[in-house]
Design a protein around this motif. Structure first.
Motif, PDB file in Angstrom:
ATOM      1  N   ILE A   1       0.421   7.255  -9.369  1.00  0.00           N
ATOM      2  CA  ILE A   1       1.287   6.079  -9.382  1.00  0.00           C
ATOM      3  C   ILE A   1       0.772   5.049 -10.389  1.00  0.00           C
ATOM      4  O   ILE A   1       1.553   4.443 -11.128  1.00  0.00           O
ATOM      5  N   VAL A   2      -0.548   4.883 -10.442  1.00  0.00           N
ATOM      6  CA  VAL A   2      -1.134   3.988 -11.449  1.00  0.00           C
ATOM      7  C   VAL A   2      -0.741   4.468 -12.842  1.00  0.00           C
ATOM      8  O   VAL A   2      -0.350   3.685 -13.705  1.00  0.00           O
ATOM      9  N   GLU A   3      -0.814   5.771 -13.044  1.00  0.00           N
ATOM     10  CA  GLU A   3      -0.470   6.368 -14.335  1.00  0.00           C
ATOM     11  C   GLU A   3       0.972   6.040 -14.745  1.00  0.00           C
ATOM     12  O   GLU A   3       1.292   5.936 -15.921  1.00  0.00           O
ATOM     13  N   ARG A   4       1.850   5.882 -13.751  1.00  0.00           N
ATOM     14  CA  ARG A   4       3.247   5.563 -14.058  1.00  0.00           C
ATOM     15  C   ARG A   4       3.474   4.076 -14.331  1.00  0.00           C
ATOM     16  O   ARG A   4       4.571   3.672 -14.670  1.00  0.00           O
ATOM     17  N   GLY A   5       2.444   3.269 -14.122  1.00  0.00           N
ATOM     18  CA  GLY A   5       2.573   1.862 -14.502  1.00  0.00           C
ATOM     19  C   GLY A   5       2.692   0.870 -13.354  1.00  0.00           C
ATOM     20  O   GLY A   5       3.067  -0.277 -13.566  1.00  0.00           O
ATOM     21  N   ILE A   6       2.395   1.313 -12.141  1.00  0.00           N
ATOM     22  CA  ILE A   6       2.386   0.363 -11.026  1.00  0.00           C
ATOM     23  C   ILE A   6       0.934   0.063 -10.669  1.00  0.00           C
ATOM     24  O   ILE A   6       0.172   0.973 -10.327  1.00  0.00           O
ATOM     25  N   VAL A   7       0.542  -1.185 -10.773  1.00  0.00           N
ATOM     26  CA  VAL A   7      -0.843  -1.526 -10.482  1.00  0.00           C
ATOM     27  C   VAL A   7      -0.902  -2.683  -9.491  1.00  0.00           C
ATOM     28  O   VAL A   7      -0.119  -3.623  -9.557  1.00  0.00           O
ATOM     29  N   GLN A   8      -1.841  -2.560  -8.565  1.00  0.00           N
ATOM     30  CA  GLN A   8      -1.990  -3.561  -7.521  1.00  0.00           C
ATOM     31  C   GLN A   8      -3.251  -4.389  -7.743  1.00  0.00           C
ATOM     32  O   GLN A   8      -4.299  -3.840  -8.069  1.00  0.00           O
TER      33      GLN A   8
ATOM     34  N   ASN B   1       0.832  -1.204   0.000  1.00  0.00           N
ATOM     35  CA  ASN B   1       0.000   0.000   0.000  1.00  0.00           C
ATOM     36  C   ASN B   1       0.868   1.257   0.000  1.00  0.00           C
ATOM     37  O   ASN B   1       0.444   2.308  -0.489  1.00  0.00           O
ATOM     38  N   THR B   2       2.071   1.144   0.528  1.00  0.00           N
ATOM     39  CA  THR B   2       2.998   2.278   0.462  1.00  0.00           C
ATOM     40  C   THR B   2       3.487   2.464  -0.973  1.00  0.00           C
ATOM     41  O   THR B   2       3.568   3.582  -1.471  1.00  0.00           O
ATOM     42  N   ILE B   3       3.776   1.347  -1.651  1.00  0.00           N
ATOM     43  CA  ILE B   3       4.198   1.448  -3.048  1.00  0.00           C
ATOM     44  C   ILE B   3       3.090   2.064  -3.890  1.00  0.00           C
ATOM     45  O   ILE B   3       3.320   2.918  -4.736  1.00  0.00           O
ATOM     46  N   SER B   4       1.835   1.662  -3.607  1.00  0.00           N
ATOM     47  CA  SER B   4       0.693   2.155  -4.384  1.00  0.00           C
ATOM     48  C   SER B   4       0.277   3.573  -4.004  1.00  0.00           C
ATOM     49  O   SER B   4      -0.659   4.113  -4.591  1.00  0.00           O
ATOM     50  N   GLY B   5       0.910   4.144  -3.000  1.00  0.00           N
ATOM     51  CA  GLY B   5       0.594   5.531  -2.649  1.00  0.00           C
ATOM     52  C   GLY B   5      -0.596   5.698  -1.731  1.00  0.00           C
ATOM     53  O   GLY B   5      -1.070   6.808  -1.514  1.00  0.00           O
ATOM     54  N   ILE B   6      -1.101   4.601  -1.188  1.00  0.00           N
ATOM     55  CA  ILE B   6      -2.232   4.722  -0.265  1.00  0.00           C
ATOM     56  C   ILE B   6      -1.720   5.131   1.116  1.00  0.00           C
ATOM     57  O   ILE B   6      -2.362   5.880   1.839  1.00  0.00           O
ATOM     58  N   LEU B   7      -0.532   4.666   1.450  1.00  0.00           N
ATOM     59  CA  LEU B   7       0.136   5.119   2.664  1.00  0.00           C
ATOM     60  C   LEU B   7       1.392   5.884   2.253  1.00  0.00           C
ATOM     61  O   LEU B   7       1.976   5.613   1.207  1.00  0.00           O
ATOM     62  N   LYS B   8       1.783   6.833   3.095  1.00  0.00           N
ATOM     63  CA  LYS B   8       3.004   7.590   2.792  1.00  0.00           C
ATOM     64  C   LYS B   8       4.057   7.275   3.851  1.00  0.00           C
ATOM     65  O   LYS B   8       3.759   7.293   5.039  1.00  0.00           O
ATOM     66  N   PRO B   9       5.280   6.984   3.415  1.00  0.00           N
ATOM     67  CA  PRO B   9       6.318   6.697   4.409  1.00  0.00           C
ATOM     68  C   PRO B   9       6.720   7.961   5.166  1.00  0.00           C
ATOM     69  O   PRO B   9       6.690   9.061   4.618  1.00  0.00           O
ATOM     70  N   LYS B  10       7.077   7.774   6.449  1.00  0.00           N
ATOM     71  CA  LYS B  10       7.500   8.921   7.253  1.00  0.00           C
ATOM     72  C   LYS B  10       8.924   9.327   6.890  1.00  0.00           C
ATOM     73  O   LYS B  10       9.263  10.489   6.903  1.00  0.00           O
ATOM     74  N   SER B  11       9.738   8.306   6.601  1.00  0.00           N
ATOM     75  CA  SER B  11      11.072   8.629   6.097  1.00  0.00           C
ATOM     76  C   SER B  11      11.476   7.552   5.104  1.00  0.00           C
ATOM     77  O   SER B  11      10.835   6.507   5.022  1.00  0.00           O
ATOM     78  N   GLY B  12      12.519   7.812   4.371  1.00  0.00           N
ATOM     79  CA  GLY B  12      12.939   6.887   3.328  1.00  0.00           C
ATOM     80  C   GLY B  12      12.349   7.271   1.982  1.00  0.00           C
ATOM     81  O   GLY B  12      11.587   8.236   1.884  1.00  0.00           O
ATOM     82  N   GLU B  13      12.717   6.502   0.947  1.00  0.00           N
ATOM     83  CA  GLU B  13      12.288   6.854  -0.407  1.00  0.00           C
ATOM     84  C   GLU B  13      11.789   5.630  -1.163  1.00  0.00           C
ATOM     85  O   GLU B  13      12.268   4.527  -0.945  1.00  0.00           O
ATOM     86  N   VAL B  14      10.837   5.876  -2.037  1.00  0.00           N
ATOM     87  CA  VAL B  14      10.444   4.852  -3.001  1.00  0.00           C
ATOM     88  C   VAL B  14      10.713   5.438  -4.384  1.00  0.00           C
ATOM     89  O   VAL B  14      10.235   6.525  -4.706  1.00  0.00           O
ATOM     90  N   GLU B  15      11.518   4.724  -5.173  1.00  0.00           N
ATOM     91  CA  GLU B  15      11.888   5.218  -6.490  1.00  0.00           C
ATOM     92  C   GLU B  15      11.390   4.243  -7.545  1.00  0.00           C
ATOM     93  O   GLU B  15      11.540   3.039  -7.392  1.00  0.00           O
ATOM     94  N   PHE B  16      10.794   4.779  -8.596  1.00  0.00           N
ATOM     95  CA  PHE B  16      10.348   3.911  -9.694  1.00  0.00           C
ATOM     96  C   PHE B  16      10.911   4.463 -10.997  1.00  0.00           C
ATOM     97  O   PHE B  16      10.676   5.631 -11.319  1.00  0.00           O
ATOM     98  N   GLU B  17      11.650   3.655 -11.714  1.00  0.00           N
ATOM     99  CA  GLU B  17      12.321   4.076 -12.941  1.00  0.00           C
ATOM    100  C   GLU B  17      13.090   5.370 -12.728  1.00  0.00           C
ATOM    101  O   GLU B  17      13.017   6.304 -13.523  1.00  0.00           O
ATOM    102  N   GLY B  18      13.786   5.425 -11.572  1.00  0.00           N
ATOM    103  CA  GLY B  18      14.641   6.568 -11.300  1.00  0.00           C
ATOM    104  C   GLY B  18      13.948   7.822 -10.780  1.00  0.00           C
ATOM    105  O   GLY B  18      14.577   8.840 -10.559  1.00  0.00           O
TER     106      GLY B  18
END
Lengths: 235, 290
Positions: free
Chosen positions: A73-80, A45-62
């Protein structure tokens, strides 16, 4: 392709993920295993943007995506493909599939996407006018997967796809996941069926109490003694 | 026999107008989960706008629809962004206070600006009727009835054949899933609220030739609309349409058989009976999970 660096994720005051890092290369299947309440669903759910991390990073295609909204996030090609399917029960099979192509880029490819999923799952074409809520459990799971494919994803995340399915259907489902992999889709697979999930995986991660406690190739993990003891019931 | 036909016709025609008001309310509830207690005041604003356009510019009410409906759409959009969005996941009690508060503010603002006078629009067709098969058809009510059917059909087509329409339906059925499909939920809430307001805008314009407008008119129509929404199955647009017609007919019959002042008593009794027998309403299938 996906790089998760040191994320902390909270539910209110309660910390679920502790400095978690994970990476997925293009074209591979990564399996994430772990017991209940280990934080698997929180992670996706953090990858999908439903939750936001307090610290750290999630990178997709740079590009950093951890502060984006889920629709971006769905628009960028990540689907759950969510746990429990979450279909639209009072919409037809066809309408559910069209919802999968909601994103702007996906809309332009609706025809090809429909052909693709009907070829993969002919039963959905036969039942396209039926209400999704009236399908059998197995068919609903197939529809959930097909709906995910309709967005033409780069990274497809499965959350417990085998849950509630009969052994025969589980087999069929894993066959389908490997077919999807053959098509070049990158896959993150979250599963309770540890053995099957690791067999299919190029890489695997074991999540425990919100931390990655083990990682390796699927094969390495399958043959790991501790893991066998903890999850596969072997001594 | 003639009476029966006439009463049924009058009831159905009035029901069409009720249906339009209720459809806006049920659409907003079905998608956002918000009960808009100010819905009746939105109707009042639409009616005053129609009256104003007629009084100042001499516009025929039916022509002013092209101004009033977009206006109500925009008002709905602004209210949603300013007031509803901040409380969308707040407890129900807070949401009720907010929309009920808005209702009071709007009604009293109208009272301050427009005074408590009853105002009407005089048209050449306001009291005209058509005789058909032994029954009188009041022309503005026929227009309202036809409009209700057209509006319901348009909504059907919109929900079935457009991406935005399907996204609204999908959001109402499973918000999280819609989010995962890439639907921008915030925009869908705004759109649903604006469409619901536009819907009541259509109703406001169409009843202006046969009704007076005054600051507290919202209360009367809103109560009826609530009954219809629950009767039809909360959030069910087609249920609201049927419920509207049913309430219209019930009201007409009870007005004729018992006494006009008792009509509300009668439809509330029927309302309670239906809720006891079918708690999810006439067309209600699933209950909404929060």
């Amino acid at each position: 392709m996906l790089n998760i660096k040191n994320i902390d994720v909270y539910y209110g005051d309660y910390q679920v993920l502790h400095g978690l890092s994970l990476s997925i290369q293009k074209g591979e299947v990564v399996s994430l295993v772990g017991s209940n309440a280990a934080g698997k669903t929180t992670l996706i759910n953090t990858i999908s943007g439903i939750l936001k991390p307090k610290s750290g990073e999630v990178e997709f295609e740079g590009v950093r995506i951890d502060q984006l909204e889920s629709h971006q996030i769905v628009e960028r090609g990540i689907v759950q493909i969510p746990e429990g399917r979450l279909l639209f029960p009072n919409m037809t099979v066809y309408e559910n599939l069209l919802m999968g192509s909601y994103g702007k880029t996906a809309r332009s490819k609706v025809k090809q996407s429909l052909e693709r999923v009907y070829k993969l799952l002919p039963v959905l074409e036969e039942r396209k006018k039926q209400m999704a809520g009236t399908l059998s459990g197995g068919q609903q799971q197939m529809l959930a997967i097909a709906r995910g494919l309709m967005s033409d994803p780069k990274l497809l995340i499965f959350d417990e796809p085998s849950m509630g399915l009969s052994p025969l259907l589980v087999q069929e489902m894993f066959k389908m996941i490997s077919e999807i992999k053959q098509e070049g889709v990158t896959i993150l697979l979250v599963e309770q069926n540890v053995q099957k999930a690791l067999k299919l995986a190029d890489h695997g991660y074991v999540l425990q109490n919100g931390e990655i406690v083990m990682k390796g190739t699927g094969e390495e993990l399958l043959n790991d003694k501790d893991l066998k003891k903890a999850y596969l019931g072997e001594l | 026999m003639e009476n029966i036909i006439q009463i049924t016709v009058s009831g159905l025609l009035m029901g069409g107008i009720y249906a339009m008001i209720a459809m806006g309310l049920t659409l907003i509830f079905g998608v956002t989960g918000i009960v808009n207690f100010a819905h009746g005041e939105f109707l009042m604003v639409a009616m005053f706008a129609t009256w104003g356009l007629n009084n100042v510019l001499g516009l025929d009410p039916y022509i002013s629809i092209i101004i009033v409906v977009p206006l109500m759409f925009i008002i709905g959009m602004l209210v949603e962004k300013a007031m509803i969005q901040p409380i969308i996941s707040a407890p129900h009690s807070m949401q009720i206070m907010a929309t009920a508060g808005l209702s009071t503010v709007m009604a009293n603002a109208a009272l301050m600006i427009m005074q408590a006078d009853y105002r009407s629009v005089v048209t050449s067709y306001g009291t005209k009727s058509l005789m058909l098969g032994g029954a009188m058809f009041n022309i503005p009510k026929v227009v309202g009835f036809v409009a209700a059917i057209i509006l319901t059909s348009l909504f059907y087509l919109f929900f079935k054949y457009t991406y935005s329409g399907r996204a609204i339906t999908a959001t109402a059925q499973n918000m999280k899933a819609a989010k995962l499909m890439g639907v921008n939920i915030k925009n869908i809430y705004t759109l649903a609220f604006a469409l619901g307001s536009a819907c009541v805008g259509v109703a406001g314009v169409l009843i202006m030739p046969i009704y007076y407008v005054f600051p507290s008119i919202g209360t009367y129509f809103c109560t009826t609309a609530f009954v219809i929404v629950v009767l039809g199955g909360m959030g069910n647009l087609y249920g609201a349409f049927l419920g509207g017609l049913l309430i219209g007919v019930v009201e007409a019959y009870s007005g004729f058989l018992i006494a006009p002042v008792f009509k509300e008593v009668v439809y509330f009794i029927i309302f309670i009976i239906i809720l006891v027998v079918r708690p999810s309403g006439l067309l209600g299938k699933t209950t909404r999970s929060s």
